[in-house]
Write an enzyme that holds these catalytic residues in place. Structure first.
Site, PDB file in Angstrom:
ATOM      1  N   GLY A  43      86.054  -9.145  67.615  1.00  0.00           N
ATOM      2  CA  GLY A  43      86.927  -8.010  67.808  1.00  0.00           C
ATOM      3  C   GLY A  43      86.335  -6.649  67.484  1.00  0.00           C
ATOM      4  O   GLY A  43      87.062  -5.662  67.470  1.00  0.00           O
ATOM      5  N   TRP A  45      84.271  -4.749  69.291  1.00  0.00           N
ATOM      6  CA  TRP A  45      84.399  -3.856  70.445  1.00  0.00           C
ATOM      7  C   TRP A  45      85.860  -3.508  70.692  1.00  0.00           C
ATOM      8  O   TRP A  45      86.169  -2.391  71.110  1.00  0.00           O
ATOM      9  CB  TRP A  45      83.764  -4.498  71.679  1.00  0.00           C
ATOM     10  CG  TRP A  45      82.276  -4.289  71.745  1.00  0.00           C
ATOM     11  CD1 TRP A  45      81.422  -4.162  70.696  1.00  0.00           C
ATOM     12  CD2 TRP A  45      81.483  -4.173  72.932  1.00  0.00           C
ATOM     13  NE1 TRP A  45      80.136  -3.984  71.147  1.00  0.00           N
ATOM     14  CE2 TRP A  45      80.136  -3.987  72.514  1.00  0.00           C
ATOM     15  CE3 TRP A  45      81.765  -4.226  74.282  1.00  0.00           C
ATOM     16  CZ2 TRP A  45      79.093  -3.855  73.418  1.00  0.00           C
ATOM     17  CZ3 TRP A  45      80.723  -4.087  75.201  1.00  0.00           C
ATOM     18  CH2 TRP A  45      79.402  -3.896  74.763  1.00  0.00           C
ATOM     19  N   ASP A  83      88.741 -19.122  79.302  1.00  0.00           N
ATOM     20  CA  ASP A  83      87.440 -18.962  79.941  1.00  0.00           C
ATOM     21  C   ASP A  83      87.630 -18.065  81.155  1.00  0.00           C
ATOM     22  O   ASP A  83      88.415 -18.373  82.055  1.00  0.00           O
ATOM     23  CB  ASP A  83      86.921 -20.336  80.359  1.00  0.00           C
ATOM     24  CG  ASP A  83      85.507 -20.291  80.905  1.00  0.00           C
ATOM     25  OD1 ASP A  83      85.112 -19.238  81.442  1.00  0.00           O
ATOM     26  OD2 ASP A  83      84.807 -21.318  80.820  1.00  0.00           O
ATOM     27  N   ASP A 113      80.114  -8.028  76.025  1.00  0.00           N
ATOM     28  CA  ASP A 113      79.031  -8.180  75.051  1.00  0.00           C
ATOM     29  C   ASP A 113      78.648  -9.651  74.912  1.00  0.00           C
ATOM     30  O   ASP A 113      78.069 -10.060  73.918  1.00  0.00           O
ATOM     31  CB  ASP A 113      79.471  -7.605  73.698  1.00  0.00           C
ATOM     32  CG  ASP A 113      78.298  -7.346  72.755  1.00  0.00           C
ATOM     33  OD1 ASP A 113      77.214  -6.984  73.248  1.00  0.00           O
ATOM     34  OD2 ASP A 113      78.463  -7.512  71.531  1.00  0.00           O
ATOM     35  N   LYS A 153      76.017  -6.812  78.598  1.00  0.00           N
ATOM     36  CA  LYS A 153      74.756  -7.105  77.910  1.00  0.00           C
ATOM     37  C   LYS A 153      73.959  -8.149  78.675  1.00  0.00           C
ATOM     38  O   LYS A 153      74.515  -9.139  79.167  1.00  0.00           O
ATOM     39  CB  LYS A 153      75.040  -7.600  76.495  1.00  0.00           C
ATOM     40  CG  LYS A 153      73.771  -7.968  75.713  1.00  0.00           C
ATOM     41  CD  LYS A 153      74.050  -8.117  74.238  1.00  0.00           C
ATOM     42  CE  LYS A 153      74.849  -9.337  73.900  1.00  0.00           C
ATOM     43  NZ  LYS A 153      75.106  -9.438  72.448  1.00  0.00           N
TER      44      LYS A 153
END
Length: 258
Positions: A43, A45, A83, A113, A153
């Site tokens: 959490g 971000w 998912d 991320d 990322k």
């Protein structure tokens, strides 16, 4: 340094500072924005996004793991456990965004991320990181509003150039950013796509169009599926074959083809 700073300032992960630096570099988080955070646990971000979009903004955090709710986040925060590659998860994201009718989305930013479980085989880890980033990219294409932004990322490597080219085709521009908060030994980099293009044209396209109006600066105006194209050197009433030179989220520029 950043680990201790995160503990002192109440962030759940040192990665919070990466997002802060990405925002300062690329201008991702604006007040009132709607943000989707993929792979949001634990959490960090989410905390930064909620702070920066403020009380008029909203953030949806998505992860297969449970995300503990934020204390006094400062913005509307929703949590989706699932998912993101599964239809049910995507449907729930749409529902939280109010976009469950299948028409695309009001999101201003999709950010990820996510990273794969590292095996120590660099080429494999790199390929898996790009695969995850591409999954986030598909969510971005589906749910970003015109002009919206994307950041994900990846581990640097041979597949990154192709991925960056794919992102650049769908955004006004793409760039790589490596925040200062990234560990020196890490190969991670963040790929940023700015200005989602939802236009029916792309740079280099040729079209035959009718010039239906004249713009303030004297350029002719054509419409392609309702999208505005400014065409230099033509007059209202003409029919012209044009080449698209530059595409923005809400309009494009073109030249007549001789």
């Amino acid at each position: 340094m950043y680990y201790n700073k995160a503990k002192q300032e109440g962030y759940r992960a040192r990665s919070a500072y990466k997002l802060k630096q990405l925002d300062e570099t690329a201008g991702l988080l604006g007040e009132g924005n709607t943000v989707i955070d993929l792979g949001a646990a634990p959490g960090g971000w989410l905390q930064v996004a909620a702070e920066r979009v403020g009380p008029d903004g909203s953030v949806v955090g998505v992860d297969r793991q449970r995300i503990d709710e934020l204390d006094d986040p400062g913005a509307a925060v929703e949590y989706v456990r699932g998912d993101m590659t599964e239809d049910a998860t995507n449907a729930e994201i749409r529902e939280r965004l109010g976009a469950d009718d299948g028409t695309g989305g009001p999101a201003d930013l999709v950010m990820s991320d996510m990273a794969p479980n590292v095996t120590g085989e660099y080429e494999l880890d790199h390929a898996r990181s790009v695969h995850l980033a591409r999954q986030a990219f598909e969510v971005a294409l589906d749910l970003l509003d015109s002009g919206g932004d994307f950041v994900a990322k990846v581990f640097d490597g041979q597949d990154l150039d192709d991925f960056e080219a794919d992102v650049e085709r769908e955004f006004e521009y793409a760039r790589r950013v490596r925040p200062d908060a990234t560990r020196d030994e890490s190969s991670e980099v963040y790929l940023v796509g700015k200005g989602r293009l939802t236009a029916p044209v792309r740079e280099g396209d040729t079209r035959e169009v009718e010039i239906v109006d004249t713009g303030r600066d004297g350029d002719g105006i054509a419409k392609v599926d309702g999208f505005t194209v400014f065409v230099a050197g033509v007059e209202e009433g003409e029919t012209a074959t044009i080449r698209i030179d530059d595409v923005k989220p809400r309009y494009a520029f073109a030249q007549p083809v001789e």
